[in-house]
Design an enzyme around this catalytic site. Structure first.
Site, mmCIF file in Angstrom:
data_model
loop_
_atom_site.group_PDB
_atom_site.id
_atom_site.type_symbol
_atom_site.label_atom_id
_atom_site.label_comp_id
_atom_site.label_asym_id
_atom_site.label_seq_id
_atom_site.Cartn_x
_atom_site.Cartn_y
_atom_site.Cartn_z
ATOM 1 N N HIS A 60 11.057 -25.604 1.100
ATOM 2 C CA HIS A 60 10.539 -26.782 0.407
ATOM 3 C C HIS A 60 9.404 -26.410 -0.550
ATOM 4 O O HIS A 60 8.728 -27.298 -1.074
ATOM 5 C CB HIS A 60 10.037 -27.811 1.427
ATOM 6 C CG HIS A 60 11.112 -28.293 2.349
ATOM 7 N ND1 HIS A 60 11.822 -29.451 2.119
ATOM 8 C CD2 HIS A 60 11.609 -27.760 3.497
ATOM 9 C CE1 HIS A 60 12.710 -29.620 3.101
ATOM 10 N NE2 HIS A 60 12.592 -28.607 3.943
ATOM 11 N N LYS B 152 -13.638 0.141 -4.653
ATOM 12 C CA LYS B 152 -14.699 0.635 -3.773
ATOM 13 C C LYS B 152 -15.764 1.397 -4.557
ATOM 14 O O LYS B 152 -16.963 1.298 -4.256
ATOM 15 C CB LYS B 152 -14.103 1.525 -2.678
ATOM 16 C CG LYS B 152 -13.298 0.763 -1.632
ATOM 17 C CD LYS B 152 -12.806 1.688 -0.537
ATOM 18 C CE LYS B 152 -12.036 0.916 0.532
ATOM 19 N NZ LYS B 152 -11.531 1.792 1.612
ATOM 20 N N GLU C 5 0.808 -1.212 0.000
ATOM 21 C CA GLU C 5 0.000 0.000 0.000
ATOM 22 C C GLU C 5 0.844 1.266 0.000
ATOM 23 O O GLU C 5 0.441 2.288 -0.559
ATOM 24 C CB GLU C 5 -0.960 0.010 1.204
ATOM 25 C CG GLU C 5 -2.114 -0.952 1.058
ATOM 26 C CD GLU C 5 -3.213 -0.738 2.072
ATOM 27 O OE1 GLU C 5 -4.318 -1.249 1.842
ATOM 28 O OE2 GLU C 5 -2.969 -0.055 3.096
#
Length: 482
Positions: free
Chosen positions: A354, A468, A325
């Site tokens: 791994h 949004k 951000e």
């Protein structure tokens, strides 16, 4: 290596030198570094950051660097810290369970403090073994029907096992606006479900929200006033990803008996260490400079954050938001398209040796791998030689688990470095509140420095508004069809 008086170290040997970021690279950056240091000091003194505006387009101060300093009139005052501690004590042997609702910075930092202090098995311990502090669950960090219902079932089951009713639950809901979809939807579902279980379950609510009163107060602040819920503050001038040092994060600390004073002292100690303009003694500025140069000069635009320890994974998850951000920006301060920022990746050692190391070692040369090492563990079992007839197992028997862990980290770092792949290591003397405060504050302050070097606003997040703007009307459409 930079080593602070506390023992905290930043080992950058595998990131700086021949076939890495060079002395000439750093020298070329010197004027920009001097300007960045001046700008960060200005932020400390006044909260002013050049070009920073709030999302409504008005000038806004940046105040996270004030948080480590507890003083009258500051965001963290002696009174506010005392109130947090009193709240924590009021839960001891009085409240069975706390459910914390938050997302982004209102969740990730809280999860760090919970993980390093409580671990996986806190809620399974007897109340006496928790020092009287309640169980704690997290919710509201996703809109997930299955887990939300599962948590309700768990709380009801816990209540069914209690001999003396009511089962007491405190819901802590964290939202500056009070309209955060993820957080408030989960809160409302669980709040309603638990109210319907009265008198078996008794529910209380605490709101952490914008401190403004009256008509200026946010939805959650007004709701809290109407319902008589106690409130704590989401402070102005502190973005969610920096809010772990404020009441937003410290409320979880209070709920579990985490050492708030030591945590803030660690952050304060790191801030004091980073006030020097000497690059080679300022870990935040050096960290920012080397990663900025690695990206700019060597195309290392992916950062793998890889602590060695399960309970440090949430630190990596917190850092992902901080980096993404803060520095993932389309425009610089002059409005030019720059598409700046590194892609952050969570990894955990030894688990992801791994899973991811094949890519780190043989994939594109576009990564900086950032390790976190713990020098001394509070509990450190010896691996027993229980199968002496199996030579493949006896070869690491009699070692302490930490020795095996450190050998894995050192081997990973050496293998990367042998192929000129960038990596560096933060070394914590041990996992405790002070050193976690140091680490998290170092990472936050590094972001401020790198924002200056990249000439982007590290404290806004305009890209979040895109979804949004689309989501609001879509939700309204759905509601209209019901």
């Amino acid at each position: 290596m930079i080593k602070l008086a506390s023992g905290f170290s930043f080992d950058y040997a595998n990131l700086y030198g021949e076939n890495k970021v060079t002395a000439a690279d750093v020298e070329e950056l010197s004027p920009a570094l001097a300007a960045a240091h001046t700008a960060v000091n200005q932020m400390r003194l006044s909260g002013e950051v050049r070009g920073h505006l709030s999302k409504d387009g008005t000038p806004e101060k940046v105040l996270f660097s004030e948080l480590p300093y507890v003083a009258a009139g500051k965001l963290n005052s002696p009174e506010s810290i005392a109130r947090l501690k009193e709240f924590g004590q009021s839960l001891c042997y009085q409240v069975d369970t706390v459910v914390h609702f938050g997302i982004g910075g209102s969740y990730l930092g809280n999860k760090v403090l919970f993980d390093i202090h409580c671990g996986d098995f806190w809620n399974s311990r007897k109340v006496e073994d928790r020092g009287g502090y309640p169980k704690l669950y997290f919710s509201g960090n996703n809109i997930d029907p299955a887990r939300t219902v599962g948590l309700i079932d768990q709380l009801v089951a816990d209540a069914g096992r209690k001999e003396q009713l009511p089962y007491k639950v405190t819901l802590i809901v964290v939202s500056k606006s009070g309209s955060t979809l993820d957080t408030m939807s989960a809160f409302m579902v669980i709040y309603d479900a638990l109210l319907k279980k009265a008198p078996q379950i008794e529910v209380k609510v605490v709101a952490v929200t914008d401190p403004a009163e009256g008509q200026k107060g946010t939805l959650l602040k007004k709701l809290a006033a109407d319902k008589g819920w106690p409130t704590f503050a989401v402070p102005d001038g502190v973005g969610g990803r920096f809010s772990i040092f404020s009441e937003v994060g410290l409320i979880t600390a209070a709920c579990i008996g985490f050492d708030i004073d030591a945590f803030l002292a660690g952050a304060r100690g790191m801030d004091e260490a980073c006030q020097t303009g000497d690059l080679w003694r300022n870990p935040a500025m050096l960290n920012a400079a080397l990663k900025f140069l690695a990206a700019k000069k060597y195309n290392s635009d992916i950062e793998v954050f890889m602590p060695y320890g399960d309970y440090l994974k949430s630190v990596a998850e917190w850092y992902i938001q901080l980096l993404a951000e803060s520095l993932g920006k389309r425009y610089d301060r002059e409005g030019r398209e720059v598409f700046y920022g590194r892609t952050p990746i969570v990894a955990v050692g030894t688990t992801d040796m791994h899973a991811q190391t094949q890519q780190h070692q043989d994939g594109k040369r576009n990564k900086v791998v950032q390790f976190v090492k713990v020098a001394q563990w509070d509990n450190d079992p010896v691996i027993p030689d229980v199968f002496p007839a199996a030579p493949q197992l006896t070869q690491f028997a009699s070692l302490r688990m930490s020795q095996a862990l450190d050998t894995a980290l050192d081997s990973n770092a050496a293998a990367l470095s042998s192929d000129n792949r960038f990596n560096a290591t933060y070394i914590l003397p041990r996992i405790n509140a002070y050193h976690i405060g140091e680490l998290l504050y170092l990472l936050a302050l590094s972001i401020a420095y790198e924002g200056e070097l990249a000439n982007v606003d590290a404290f806004d997040q305009p890209g979040v508004e895109g979804y949004k703007r689309i989501m609001g009307p879509k939700l309204a459409e759905l509601r209209a069809r019901i």
